[in-house]
Scaffold this motif. Structure first.
Motif, PDB file in Angstrom:
ATOM      1  N   GLU B 107      11.679  -8.666  10.615  1.00  0.00           N
ATOM      2  CA  GLU B 107      10.267  -8.442  10.349  1.00  0.00           C
ATOM      3  C   GLU B 107      10.007  -6.942  10.268  1.00  0.00           C
ATOM      4  O   GLU B 107      10.454  -6.185  11.133  1.00  0.00           O
ATOM      5  CB  GLU B 107       9.406  -9.003  11.493  1.00  0.00           C
ATOM      6  N   PRO B 108       9.263  -6.488   9.271  1.00  0.00           N
ATOM      7  CA  PRO B 108       8.885  -5.069   9.262  1.00  0.00           C
ATOM      8  C   PRO B 108       7.960  -4.772  10.439  1.00  0.00           C
ATOM      9  O   PRO B 108       7.243  -5.664  10.892  1.00  0.00           O
ATOM     10  CB  PRO B 108       8.161  -4.893   7.928  1.00  0.00           C
ATOM     11  N   THR B 109       7.968  -3.554  10.924  1.00  0.00           N
ATOM     12  CA  THR B 109       7.043  -3.186  12.003  1.00  0.00           C
ATOM     13  C   THR B 109       5.611  -3.279  11.474  1.00  0.00           C
ATOM     14  O   THR B 109       5.396  -3.224  10.260  1.00  0.00           O
ATOM     15  CB  THR B 109       7.301  -1.738  12.472  1.00  0.00           C
ATOM     16  N   PRO B 110       4.632  -3.398  12.367  1.00  0.00           N
ATOM     17  CA  PRO B 110       3.238  -3.509  11.898  1.00  0.00           C
ATOM     18  C   PRO B 110       2.830  -2.350  10.989  1.00  0.00           C
ATOM     19  O   PRO B 110       2.155  -2.550   9.982  1.00  0.00           O
ATOM     20  CB  PRO B 110       2.425  -3.505  13.200  1.00  0.00           C
ATOM     21  N   THR B 111       3.260  -1.141  11.346  1.00  0.00           N
ATOM     22  CA  THR B 111       2.887   0.013  10.517  1.00  0.00           C
ATOM     23  C   THR B 111       3.583  -0.046   9.156  1.00  0.00           C
ATOM     24  O   THR B 111       2.980   0.260   8.118  1.00  0.00           O
ATOM     25  CB  THR B 111       3.229   1.332  11.238  1.00  0.00           C
ATOM     26  N   ILE B 115       1.865   0.062   5.504  1.00  0.00           N
ATOM     27  CA  ILE B 115       2.187   1.051   4.470  1.00  0.00           C
ATOM     28  C   ILE B 115       2.545   0.335   3.159  1.00  0.00           C
ATOM     29  O   ILE B 115       2.105   0.724   2.076  1.00  0.00           O
ATOM     30  CB  ILE B 115       3.345   1.975   4.932  1.00  0.00           C
ATOM     31  N   ARG B 116       3.324  -0.734   3.289  1.00  0.00           N
ATOM     32  CA  ARG B 116       3.670  -1.484   2.075  1.00  0.00           C
ATOM     33  C   ARG B 116       2.422  -2.033   1.384  1.00  0.00           C
ATOM     34  O   ARG B 116       2.261  -1.929   0.181  1.00  0.00           O
ATOM     35  CB  ARG B 116       4.583  -2.659   2.425  1.00  0.00           C
ATOM     36  N   GLU B 117       1.547  -2.636   2.204  1.00  0.00           N
ATOM     37  CA  GLU B 117       0.363  -3.239   1.592  1.00  0.00           C
ATOM     38  C   GLU B 117      -0.562  -2.176   1.009  1.00  0.00           C
ATOM     39  O   GLU B 117      -1.225  -2.395  -0.013  1.00  0.00           O
ATOM     40  CB  GLU B 117      -0.394  -4.123   2.599  1.00  0.00           C
ATOM     41  N   LEU B 118      -0.580  -1.010   1.646  1.00  0.00           N
ATOM     42  CA  LEU B 118      -1.400   0.084   1.138  1.00  0.00           C
ATOM     43  C   LEU B 118      -0.905   0.522  -0.246  1.00  0.00           C
ATOM     44  O   LEU B 118      -1.682   0.659  -1.195  1.00  0.00           O
ATOM     45  CB  LEU B 118      -1.349   1.253   2.133  1.00  0.00           C
ATOM     46  N   VAL B 119       0.404   0.723  -0.348  1.00  0.00           N
ATOM     47  CA  VAL B 119       0.974   1.117  -1.646  1.00  0.00           C
ATOM     48  C   VAL B 119       0.695   0.025  -2.679  1.00  0.00           C
ATOM     49  O   VAL B 119       0.329   0.302  -3.822  1.00  0.00           O
ATOM     50  CB  VAL B 119       2.494   1.360  -1.508  1.00  0.00           C
ATOM     51  N   GLY B 197      11.362  -2.601   6.896  1.00  0.00           N
ATOM     52  CA  GLY B 197      10.406  -1.518   6.971  1.00  0.00           C
ATOM     53  C   GLY B 197      10.298  -0.700   5.712  1.00  0.00           C
ATOM     54  O   GLY B 197      10.480  -1.212   4.608  1.00  0.00           O
ATOM     55  N   VAL B 198       9.983   0.568   5.921  1.00  0.00           N
ATOM     56  CA  VAL B 198       9.855   1.492   4.793  1.00  0.00           C
ATOM     57  C   VAL B 198      10.635   2.770   5.104  1.00  0.00           C
ATOM     58  O   VAL B 198      10.984   3.041   6.249  1.00  0.00           O
ATOM     59  CB  VAL B 198       8.369   1.854   4.513  1.00  0.00           C
ATOM     60  N   PRO B 392       4.966   6.505  13.882  1.00  0.00           N
ATOM     61  CA  PRO B 392       6.300   6.789  13.323  1.00  0.00           C
ATOM     62  C   PRO B 392       7.237   5.579  13.290  1.00  0.00           C
ATOM     63  O   PRO B 392       8.316   5.652  12.686  1.00  0.00           O
ATOM     64  CB  PRO B 392       6.852   7.871  14.262  1.00  0.00           C
ATOM     65  N   ASP B 393       6.830   4.471  13.937  1.00  0.00           N
ATOM     66  CA  ASP B 393       7.727   3.312  14.003  1.00  0.00           C
ATOM     67  C   ASP B 393       7.606   2.491  12.710  1.00  0.00           C
ATOM     68  O   ASP B 393       6.785   1.587  12.613  1.00  0.00           O
ATOM     69  CB  ASP B 393       7.343   2.464  15.226  1.00  0.00           C
TER      70      ASP B 393
END
Lengths: 175, 521
Positions: B107-111, B115-119, B197-198, B392-393
């Motif tokens: 699972e990607p971290t919440p942040t 970030i993915r959804e923002l992009v 993650g990213v 940063p996570d």
């Protein structure tokens, strides 16, 4: 609502082009003959007379249509390298199309796109909006045989046209 | 012209006579001579009387993709698939990245997820803006009945004004450069997504920049909705066209929804509603093969998606036929609302005006796209304002042995599936992609068929067929050639009438000035 006259002349276009010439190489290096633009860009960068000339910019991109607006601005003269599939000439045939010929005088040039706009329409739209699009455009288009095979090599005829395309770009840059 | 019509009719009669009982069909092809984004080929089969038996929409297909990816590390898929598609690289990048999450069971971290959804929201905003103003605009901003010569980008600029055109271009540029590229590298070669993650965290300075762009995007979305109301909705002729039977099909719909059944582009369950608007299912991406099947026709290499449990009943609409649609209209139809306030208002206005859910009018896709543009901009702003964005996570390291991964997103043009099978080292053995337009292909074929039947009768072909057929499929924002750009970049439409011996008996050509010319070889 009646559509207004298409905008042709707006306020004076901004002619302050920071660059003199851009070679815009279109293509996709994963799609057989479509790699041509990228190959030309690579070859041009190796040319000693071109590398380091501050006023010449070499750009390669797989983008198309309106996305090209970003690349056709801020430069006085644009040399576009691309592939074309007309089926009316042997693969490897090089077409040279001057901007003033677009699009009426070029037989293969087009009607309104079914979906996206092309380079010519991007240029015209840019001019209609008084964006600083290139004042002069020359297009070198090479007839391609295969532009749909993922990971395919360029076909022999298109590969063989590469030195001639590079040399024609050089000649255009010398103008 | 009348001589030509007569000649054409004679050709048809002659063709029908020679065809006889064993050759009951003739074929018309509308065939672009060059490829371009979204280019298609239309085949129209006529019966002996010159009436349309069936018209089909065909698309070119990239060859060799499966072979090309075999033996490559799965981690390369977000780069490879985005490089193949020059039209929506961000959608392929994101679907591939999510398939990698699933492949490595991480699972990607919440942040990272934010970030993915923002992009992705920035991408949806700029892509929808492009389509609404410049690609669909000729039909709706300039008008479907305007002279063909004005139904182009210059015509759109003429109506909305050069300043609005500049605003659209400037907005797209900011979204692409100051959000997408600033976070994920070049728009055309994104390097953002990693399994779990990213690749890059967001600094406070970058967040500030994104917030500024997001504010502008919301204003732009509001402005675009108002422009749609002023230009399109105040014109009864347009509204009449949207709701006309010519552009209506009663099919199933599919799209991603969040936990509250609201539209989501990045993640969620895949909801399907019936032609009556009833929920059929909401399934997880990993179960897509239980729901989506592909029908093959002998005349085409296009695979026509349909709902497996409902079944393939030919190119027909209705509850018994498994044909479904994706893309903006479908997403609004499957959802119970939008997750942001302004888009929710626009959503309610959409369904109130068009008579409730589901809306079956294909041309309503243009309006639905505007509603979604506003949602994408509002969602971009929500995420940009999120205080956790600079955490940063941004990566969960994968530790599982990979076997199989499935990822799904809503591309601008509809649901996009990526599915990879790998060995234990994560080397791809097999890959399956269902792109948005493939989901729509059966319904697009039905739309083209309806347009052709309306325009061809008794062997007579109207000049208007090229534009009407175009309108029928342009609303879907079809995209097939995942890398096309070749010159001249736009398409001379050619319609070829073929006799029974395969020879061309007449050509119709629509040129750049919009004029249609006829030619008999």
């Amino acid at each position: 609502m009646q559509p207004a006259e298409p905008a042709r002349a707006g306020p004076s276009p901004d002619r302050s082009h920071p660059l003199d010439v851009r070679v815009l190489c279109l293509g996709n290096d994963l799609l057989a003959d479509d790699a041509l633009g990228f190959r030309v860009a690579r070859a041009l960068r190796r040319e000693p007379g071109i590398r380091g000339r501050g006023s010449v910019d070499i750009v390669e991109t797989p983008e198309s249509g309106f996305a090209l607006l970003d690349h056709i601005q801020g430069v006085r003269r644009l040399v576009v390298v691309d592939t074309v599939v007309t089926g009316r000439a042997a693969p490897g045939t090089i077409y040279v199309i001057e901007d003033h010929e677009e699009p009426e005088d070029w037989e293969a040039a087009p009607g309104t796109s079914a979906h996206y706009v092309g380079l010519f329409e991007a240029l015209r739209a840019g001019r209609a909006m008084s964006l600083p699009v290139a004042e002069e455009v020359v297009i070198l288009a090479v007839e391609a045989a295969d532009v749909v095979s993922v990971g395919g090599c360029m076909t022999e005829a298109v590969e063989a046209s590469l030195p001639a395309v590079v040399s024609q770009v050089r000649a255009l840059l010398g103008k | 012209m009348s001589d030509q019509h007569e000649g054409l009719e004679n050709s048809w009669r002659e063709g029908a006579r020679r065809a006889g009982a064993t050759y009951a069909r003739r074929r018309i092809s509308i065939d672009p001579v060059t490829r371009l984004e979204g280019h298609g080929k239309i085949d129209i089969f006529l019966d002996q009387a010159g009436e349309v038996e069936r018209a089909y929409f065909q698309v070119p297909e990239l060859r060799g993709f499966e072979k090309f990816v075999q033996g490559r590390p799965a981690e390369e898929m977000p780069q490879i698939t985005s490089r193949i598609c020059g039209v929506c690289p961000t959608a392929h990048h994101m679907a591939a990245t999510k398939a990698l999450d699933h492949l490595y069971r991480v699972e990607p971290t919440p942040t990272a997820r934010k970030i993915r959804e923002l992009v992705y929201s920035a991408f949806m905003t700029e892509d929808h803006a492009l389509h609404f103003y410049f690609l669909g605009g000729p039909d709706f901003v300039v008008g479907p009945t305007a002279p063909a010569a004005e139904r182009n980008v210059l015509g759109v600029i003429g109506v909305v004004g050069a300043e609005v055109g500049k605003r659209v271009i400037a907005m797209r540029r900011r979204l692409r450069e100051e959000v997408i590229s600033a976070i994920g590298g070049k728009v055309i070669h994104p390097v953002l997504g990693l399994p779990g993650g990213v690749a890059k965290r967001i600094t406070p300075e970058l967040q500030k920049q994104i917030r500024e762009v997001a504010d502008e995007a919301v204003e732009f979305g509001k402005f675009t909705l108002q422009l749609f109301r002023d230009v399109v909705l105040k014109n009864e002729e347009y509204v009449g066209l949207i709701t006309s039977d010519d552009f209506t099909h009663r099919t199933y719909y599919m799209g991603l929804v969040d936990d509250e059944n609201r539209v989501n582009f990045y993640d969620g369950g895949i909801r399907v509603v019936s032609p009556e608007g009833q929920e059929v299912t909401t399934f997880a991406a990993a179960d897509y093969l239980d729901w989506v099947a592909e029908h093959v026709e002998p005349w085409s290499y296009v695979k026509f998606c349909y709902l497996k449990p409902v079944g393939w009943r030919g190119f027909a609409d209705g509850t018994d036929s498994g044909i479904y649609a994706v893309a903006p209209l479908a997403r609004l139809n499957v959802s119970e609302g939008m997750a942001t306030p302004l888009a929710q208002e626009a959503y309610e206005e959409f369904f109130e005006t068009l008579g409730g859910k589901p809306v079956h009018h294909t041309l309503a896709n243009h309006w639905a796209r505007v509603v979604e543009l506003l949602y994408a901009a509002e969602r971009l702003k929500e995420l940009a304002d999120d205080p956790d964005l600079t955490d940063p996570d941004v990566r969960t390291l994968p530790t599982e042995v990979p076997t199989e991964g499935i990822g799904v997103v809503e591309a601008p043009r509809g649901t996009l599936f990526h599915h990879y099978w790998t060995d234990e080292r994560g080397v791809v053995e097999k890959a399956n992609l269902i792109v948005a337009t493939q989901n729509n292909s059966a319904r697009i074929a039905m739309s083209v068929d309806k347009a052709a039947k309306g325009l061809i009768s008794g062997g007579e072909i109207s000049d208007g067929i090229l534009n009407m057929v175009e309108m029928a499929f342009r609303a879907y924002d079809p995209c097939h050639a995942c890398a096309s750009h070749s010159l001249p970049g736009s398409m001379p439409l050619l319609l070829r009438v073929r006799g029974p011996d395969g020879g061309v008996v007449e050509r119709l050509r629509r040129d750049s000035d919009g004029n249609v010319s006829r030619e008999r070889p």
